[in-house]
Design an enzyme around this catalytic site. Sequence first.
Site, PDB file in Angstrom:
ATOM      1  N   HIS A  47      11.695 -15.533  39.409  1.00  0.00           N
ATOM      2  CA  HIS A  47      12.050 -14.368  38.314  1.00  0.00           C
ATOM      3  C   HIS A  47      13.367 -13.716  38.780  1.00  0.00           C
ATOM      4  O   HIS A  47      13.953 -13.899  39.827  1.00  0.00           O
ATOM      5  CB  HIS A  47      10.949 -13.392  38.504  1.00  0.00           C
ATOM      6  CG  HIS A  47       9.570 -13.883  37.778  1.00  0.00           C
ATOM      7  ND1 HIS A  47       8.803 -12.921  37.354  1.00  0.00           N
ATOM      8  CD2 HIS A  47       8.970 -14.873  37.692  1.00  0.00           C
ATOM      9  CE1 HIS A  47       7.485 -13.551  36.777  1.00  0.00           C
ATOM     10  NE2 HIS A  47       7.783 -14.822  37.102  1.00  0.00           N
ATOM     11  N   GLU A  49      14.181 -10.923  39.441  1.00  0.00           N
ATOM     12  CA  GLU A  49      14.249  -9.972  40.551  1.00  0.00           C
ATOM     13  C   GLU A  49      14.247 -10.672  41.929  1.00  0.00           C
ATOM     14  O   GLU A  49      15.007 -10.143  42.785  1.00  0.00           O
ATOM     15  CB  GLU A  49      13.175  -8.824  40.347  1.00  0.00           C
ATOM     16  CG  GLU A  49      13.118  -8.307  39.094  1.00  0.00           C
ATOM     17  CD  GLU A  49      12.536  -8.743  38.040  1.00  0.00           C
ATOM     18  OE1 GLU A  49      11.504  -7.968  37.146  1.00  0.00           O
ATOM     19  OE2 GLU A  49      12.235 -10.055  37.845  1.00  0.00           O
ATOM     20  N   CYS A  77       6.984  -7.381  36.712  1.00  0.00           N
ATOM     21  CA  CYS A  77       5.725  -7.975  36.687  1.00  0.00           C
ATOM     22  C   CYS A  77       5.071  -7.172  38.186  1.00  0.00           C
ATOM     23  O   CYS A  77       6.027  -6.711  38.983  1.00  0.00           O
ATOM     24  CB  CYS A  77       5.442  -9.339  36.552  1.00  0.00           C
ATOM     25  SG  CYS A  77       6.228 -10.209  38.007  1.00  0.00           S
ATOM     26  N   CYS A  80       7.135  -9.247  41.173  1.00  0.00           N
ATOM     27  CA  CYS A  80       8.328  -8.341  41.287  1.00  0.00           C
ATOM     28  C   CYS A  80       8.352  -7.036  41.843  1.00  0.00           C
ATOM     29  O   CYS A  80       9.276  -6.756  42.723  1.00  0.00           O
ATOM     30  CB  CYS A  80       9.322  -8.434  39.968  1.00  0.00           C
ATOM     31  SG  CYS A  80       9.677 -10.312  39.582  1.00  0.00           S
TER      32      CYS A  80
END
Length: 150
Positions: A47, A49, A77, A80
């Site tokens: 992801h 992040e 999410c 993260c």
Amino acid sequence: MRLALAESERARESDEVPVGAVVLDSGGRVLGTGRNEREATGDPTAHAEVVALREAARQVGQWRLTGCALAVTLEPCTMCAGASVLARVARLVYGARDPKAGAAGSLWDVLRDRRLNHRPEVVPPDLVSPELAARCGQVLDEFFSLRRFR
């Protein structure tokens, strides 16, 4: 947030969900950037992040990103948000809410959970520039709109 938006545009060009992230030190210097890379790498943890946090940790030479800010175009999410807590990020700024998976107040609130040993300051879209917050959401809306009609 402008740098995170630029990363989200790069993700979109690679047919990834267009999310971008940037880690800045307390002086505003960029330590790491990231965009979603799950499709390209086959890595479910790639992801934006996490990619940005990893790069920042390499730059700093340690996993603690104390005093740093993470700016991301979409509400993190749970993974993260948890990574932000574990990295000791001081502030998390996000541009668009994620009512289906957001863990900074929409669905869950991992970042402000008092049971955790660290709680970053959270700057939600309402406190981000209205134009930038709108653009963060627009990039995602456009991406998913096009995918629905394929």
